[in-house]
Each structure stands twice: as structure tokens, then as C-alpha cells.
Design a protein around this motif. Structure first.
Motif, PDB file in Angstrom:
ATOM      1  N   VAL A 226       0.915  -1.122   0.123  1.00  0.00           N
ATOM      2  CA  VAL A 226       0.236  -0.114   0.030  1.00  0.00           C
ATOM      3  C   VAL A 226       1.117   1.262  -0.302  1.00  0.00           C
ATOM      4  O   VAL A 226       0.610   2.219  -0.942  1.00  0.00           O
ATOM      5  CB  VAL A 226      -0.719  -0.046   1.405  1.00  0.00           C
ATOM      6  N   ALA A 227       2.023   1.480   0.935  1.00  0.00           N
ATOM      7  CA  ALA A 227       2.748   2.554   1.174  1.00  0.00           C
ATOM      8  C   ALA A 227       3.746   2.739  -0.412  1.00  0.00           C
ATOM      9  O   ALA A 227       4.003   3.781  -0.567  1.00  0.00           O
ATOM     10  CB  ALA A 227       3.645   2.339   2.235  1.00  0.00           C
ATOM     11  N   GLY A 228       3.944   1.582  -0.975  1.00  0.00           N
ATOM     12  CA  GLY A 228       5.035   1.805  -2.065  1.00  0.00           C
ATOM     13  C   GLY A 228       6.284   1.885  -1.784  1.00  0.00           C
ATOM     14  O   GLY A 228       7.412   2.346  -2.602  1.00  0.00           O
ATOM     15  N   GLY A 229       6.661   1.892  -0.301  1.00  0.00           N
ATOM     16  CA  GLY A 229       7.969   2.012   0.019  1.00  0.00           C
ATOM     17  C   GLY A 229       8.045   2.107   1.652  1.00  0.00           C
ATOM     18  O   GLY A 229       7.176   1.889   2.375  1.00  0.00           O
ATOM     19  N   GLY A 230       9.287   2.572   2.041  1.00  0.00           N
ATOM     20  CA  GLY A 230       9.316   2.783   3.545  1.00  0.00           C
ATOM     21  C   GLY A 230      10.753   3.473   3.897  1.00  0.00           C
ATOM     22  O   GLY A 230      11.548   4.104   3.142  1.00  0.00           O
ATOM     23  N   GLU A 231      11.158   2.781   5.236  1.00  0.00           N
ATOM     24  CA  GLU A 231      12.585   3.393   5.481  1.00  0.00           C
ATOM     25  C   GLU A 231      13.416   1.947   6.095  1.00  0.00           C
ATOM     26  O   GLU A 231      12.756   1.083   6.461  1.00  0.00           O
ATOM     27  CB  GLU A 231      12.634   4.340   6.663  1.00  0.00           C
ATOM     28  N   LEU A 232      14.906   1.983   5.468  1.00  0.00           N
ATOM     29  CA  LEU A 232      15.563   0.933   5.904  1.00  0.00           C
ATOM     30  C   LEU A 232      16.660   1.538   7.098  1.00  0.00           C
ATOM     31  O   LEU A 232      17.136   2.694   6.756  1.00  0.00           O
ATOM     32  CB  LEU A 232      16.462   0.318   4.808  1.00  0.00           C
ATOM     33  N   VAL A 233      16.813   1.147   8.041  1.00  0.00           N
ATOM     34  CA  VAL A 233      17.496   1.655   9.299  1.00  0.00           C
ATOM     35  C   VAL A 233      18.603   0.784   9.746  1.00  0.00           C
ATOM     36  O   VAL A 233      18.455  -0.344  10.032  1.00  0.00           O
ATOM     37  CB  VAL A 233      16.463   2.126  10.335  1.00  0.00           C
ATOM     38  N   VAL A 234      19.726   1.189   9.898  1.00  0.00           N
ATOM     39  CA  VAL A 234      20.795   0.889  10.845  1.00  0.00           C
ATOM     40  C   VAL A 234      21.413   1.845  11.638  1.00  0.00           C
ATOM     41  O   VAL A 234      21.908   2.761  11.136  1.00  0.00           O
ATOM     42  CB  VAL A 234      21.835   0.260   9.678  1.00  0.00           C
TER      43      VAL A 234
ATOM     44  N   GLU B  18      17.530   5.289   5.537  1.00  0.00           N
ATOM     45  CA  GLU B  18      17.444   5.293   3.957  1.00  0.00           C
ATOM     46  C   GLU B  18      15.972   5.236   3.559  1.00  0.00           C
ATOM     47  O   GLU B  18      15.395   4.269   3.856  1.00  0.00           O
ATOM     48  CB  GLU B  18      18.280   4.196   3.515  1.00  0.00           C
ATOM     49  N   THR B  19      15.440   6.330   2.880  1.00  0.00           N
ATOM     50  CA  THR B  19      14.285   6.237   2.471  1.00  0.00           C
ATOM     51  C   THR B  19      14.125   5.369   1.174  1.00  0.00           C
ATOM     52  O   THR B  19      15.004   5.585   0.159  1.00  0.00           O
ATOM     53  CB  THR B  19      13.695   7.463   1.989  1.00  0.00           C
ATOM     54  N   VAL B  20      13.070   4.349   0.881  1.00  0.00           N
ATOM     55  CA  VAL B  20      13.294   3.552  -0.288  1.00  0.00           C
ATOM     56  C   VAL B  20      11.842   3.343  -0.836  1.00  0.00           C
ATOM     57  O   VAL B  20      10.724   3.517  -0.172  1.00  0.00           O
ATOM     58  CB  VAL B  20      13.922   1.902   0.308  1.00  0.00           C
ATOM     59  N   GLY B  21      11.890   3.035  -2.274  1.00  0.00           N
ATOM     60  CA  GLY B  21      10.789   2.966  -2.731  1.00  0.00           C
ATOM     61  C   GLY B  21      10.651   1.235  -3.098  1.00  0.00           C
ATOM     62  O   GLY B  21      11.899   0.720  -2.834  1.00  0.00           O
ATOM     63  N   ALA B  22       9.482   0.591  -3.036  1.00  0.00           N
ATOM     64  CA  ALA B  22       9.684  -0.815  -3.174  1.00  0.00           C
ATOM     65  C   ALA B  22       8.659  -1.184  -4.500  1.00  0.00           C
ATOM     66  O   ALA B  22       7.637  -0.575  -4.494  1.00  0.00           O
ATOM     67  CB  ALA B  22       8.927  -1.361  -2.022  1.00  0.00           C
ATOM     68  N   ARG B  23       9.120  -2.165  -5.235  1.00  0.00           N
ATOM     69  CA  ARG B  23       8.267  -2.497  -6.361  1.00  0.00           C
ATOM     70  C   ARG B  23       8.172  -3.918  -6.138  1.00  0.00           C
ATOM     71  O   ARG B  23       9.428  -4.641  -6.187  1.00  0.00           O
ATOM     72  CB  ARG B  23       9.058  -2.199  -7.673  1.00  0.00           C
ATOM     73  N   GLU B  24       7.034  -4.710  -6.199  1.00  0.00           N
ATOM     74  CA  GLU B  24       6.769  -6.114  -5.979  1.00  0.00           C
ATOM     75  C   GLU B  24       7.261  -6.638  -7.316  1.00  0.00           C
ATOM     76  O   GLU B  24       7.061  -6.348  -8.335  1.00  0.00           O
ATOM     77  CB  GLU B  24       5.294  -6.486  -5.841  1.00  0.00           C
ATOM     78  N   VAL B  25       8.142  -7.967  -7.119  1.00  0.00           N
ATOM     79  CA  VAL B  25       8.653  -8.759  -8.295  1.00  0.00           C
ATOM     80  C   VAL B  25       7.617  -9.845  -8.530  1.00  0.00           C
ATOM     81  O   VAL B  25       7.410 -10.192  -7.650  1.00  0.00           O
ATOM     82  CB  VAL B  25       9.917  -9.324  -7.798  1.00  0.00           C
TER      83      VAL B  25
ATOM     84  N   PRO C  93       6.596 -13.360  -1.009  1.00  0.00           N
ATOM     85  CA  PRO C  93       6.515 -11.971  -1.716  1.00  0.00           C
ATOM     86  C   PRO C  93       8.241 -11.433  -1.794  1.00  0.00           C
ATOM     87  O   PRO C  93       8.984 -11.644  -0.854  1.00  0.00           O
ATOM     88  CB  PRO C  93       5.732 -11.026  -0.878  1.00  0.00           C
ATOM     89  N   VAL C  94       8.399 -10.626  -3.027  1.00  0.00           N
ATOM     90  CA  VAL C  94       9.705 -10.146  -3.020  1.00  0.00           C
ATOM     91  C   VAL C  94       9.822  -8.836  -3.630  1.00  0.00           C
ATOM     92  O   VAL C  94       8.657  -8.422  -4.561  1.00  0.00           O
ATOM     93  CB  VAL C  94      10.620 -10.882  -4.048  1.00  0.00           C
ATOM     94  N   PHE C  95      10.381  -7.888  -3.077  1.00  0.00           N
ATOM     95  CA  PHE C  95      10.220  -6.634  -3.552  1.00  0.00           C
ATOM     96  C   PHE C  95      11.415  -5.786  -3.825  1.00  0.00           C
ATOM     97  O   PHE C  95      12.603  -6.135  -3.197  1.00  0.00           O
ATOM     98  CB  PHE C  95       9.779  -5.513  -2.368  1.00  0.00           C
ATOM     99  N   GLU C  96      11.742  -5.210  -4.870  1.00  0.00           N
ATOM    100  CA  GLU C  96      13.153  -4.693  -5.412  1.00  0.00           C
ATOM    101  C   GLU C  96      12.709  -3.307  -4.732  1.00  0.00           C
ATOM    102  O   GLU C  96      11.833  -2.624  -4.690  1.00  0.00           O
ATOM    103  CB  GLU C  96      13.231  -4.483  -6.781  1.00  0.00           C
ATOM    104  N   VAL C  97      13.924  -2.990  -3.918  1.00  0.00           N
ATOM    105  CA  VAL C  97      13.886  -1.676  -3.235  1.00  0.00           C
ATOM    106  C   VAL C  97      14.865  -0.690  -3.775  1.00  0.00           C
ATOM    107  O   VAL C  97      16.038  -1.159  -4.200  1.00  0.00           O
ATOM    108  CB  VAL C  97      14.279  -1.722  -1.818  1.00  0.00           C
ATOM    109  N   THR C  98      14.510   0.526  -4.030  1.00  0.00           N
ATOM    110  CA  THR C  98      15.426   1.694  -4.482  1.00  0.00           C
ATOM    111  C   THR C  98      15.517   2.851  -3.729  1.00  0.00           C
ATOM    112  O   THR C  98      14.682   3.245  -3.049  1.00  0.00           O
ATOM    113  CB  THR C  98      15.213   2.087  -5.933  1.00  0.00           C
ATOM    114  N   THR C  99      16.808   3.382  -3.468  1.00  0.00           N
ATOM    115  CA  THR C  99      16.926   4.442  -2.589  1.00  0.00           C
ATOM    116  C   THR C  99      16.444   5.787  -3.191  1.00  0.00           C
ATOM    117  O   THR C  99      16.339   6.031  -4.454  1.00  0.00           O
ATOM    118  CB  THR C  99      18.437   4.736  -2.273  1.00  0.00           C
ATOM    119  N   THR C 100      15.612   6.326  -2.206  1.00  0.00           N
ATOM    120  CA  THR C 100      15.069   7.765  -2.775  1.00  0.00           C
ATOM    121  C   THR C 100      15.630   8.779  -1.888  1.00  0.00           C
ATOM    122  O   THR C 100      15.660  10.087  -2.525  1.00  0.00           O
ATOM    123  CB  THR C 100      13.408   7.852  -2.681  1.00  0.00           C
TER     124      THR C 100
END
Length: 161
Positions: free
Chosen positions: A87-95, A100-107, A151-158
């Protein structure tokens, strides 16, 4: 449970493996270490806004890099984070303090075979039990058969901070 997500390979109910008590402790430990800045084998904390509440939800995830692309794989299947990121189309990856704000596209299922193979090769010790005996050494046909369950999502940095 029926009626949400995509059906698993049997076409009936979406695949979901509920965490057991040990899994919850393990995930909490990995998430805590990752939040402190210690990535465990590529771990990140995925933060995604809830699809109904709008509140941030977080889960530890493994980020797979394959052929210069990054992927999130849901070994447990149709989890809440999967439903939220759709639904969101992305989120954040944190360490640690790095966000890192990312977009997500389902594969699509047809494009998951090599991603699932690489994911199992890297994290089988941790997630292999969720793949019904299919491993990195299994045939393409076996990986294709279970692809709808994971489910698999390709993530890209925004953006990153």
C-alpha cells in the motif's frame, strides 16, 4: 484469512508462517542490534506506515543484493509488513542512525527464481525452515512452485541520511 493477499501454490489460502516464541526473541534481538548500528548479515530495520493506522511499523529484514539490485524477501509469506509496503509503495531501512528512504516494487513470480535462490544461499540457516524443503540447490521448477508464497520487493533508494 482467506480473501486477502495472493493465494499460495495450492490456490487456496495465502501462505503465512506465524512466528513462534523463539522467532520473536530472535527477531527482537536482531532488531535491537540493528538499531544500535550492528547489521547482522545484512539486516536492517524496515519501517513502513501502517495501511490503516498510518502509524510507523517496524520489522527486522534481510536486504539481499543481487546483480547490483537490492531485494526484500518475505520468508514467512503474507506478513503485515508485506501488506503495508504494498500500500505504501516504500518505507525506510534503518541501521543505527542511518535512515534510508526507499521505494519498493513487487517482483512478479516468474522473476523470483534467482532472487529466492540467492536469498536461500545467504540465509538458509535462518529462514530455510519457511521454504518447505526447497533450498538454493533446488530446481528452477521447485523455486517457481513456491514463488507465490514468498513476496519479493526490489527496493531503490529515494534518500538517505
Amino acid at each position: 484469512m482467506a480473501g486477502w493477499g495472493r493465494p499460495c501454490h495450492d490456490g487456496v489460502v495465502p501462505h503465512y508462517e506465524k512466528p513462534k516464541p523463539f522467532d520473536k526473541v530472535f527477531n527482537a534481538t536482531v532488531a535491537r542490534l540493528t538499531r544500535l548500528g550492528l547489521s547482522v548479515w545484512g539486516s536492517r530495520v524496515l519501517r513502513v506506515k501502517g495501511r490503516t493506522s498510518g502509524l510507523w511499523r517496524s520489522n527486522p529484514v534481510n536486504v539481499l543484493t543481487l546483480d547490483h539490485r537490492r531485494y526484500l524477501v518475505a520468508p514467512r509469506g503474507e506478513t503485515e509488513w508485506v501488506r503495508n509496503i504494498r500500500v505504501a509503495g516504500g518505507g525506510e531501512l534503518v541501521v543505527g542512525r542511518r535512515v534510508e528512504t526507499v521505494g519498493a516494487r513487487e517482483v512478479g513470480d516468474d522473476d523470483k527464481v534467482e532472487v529466492l535462490r540467492a536469498y536461500l544461499r545467504r540465509w538458509k540457516f535462518e529462514v530455510g525452515k519457511f521454504f518447505g524443503g526447497v533450498s538454493a540447490d533446488s530446481s528452477d521448477d521447485d523455486l517457481r512452485r513456491i514463488a507465490p508464497e514468498h513476496p519479493v520487493f526490489e527496493v531503490t533508494t529515494t534518500s538517505a541520511s
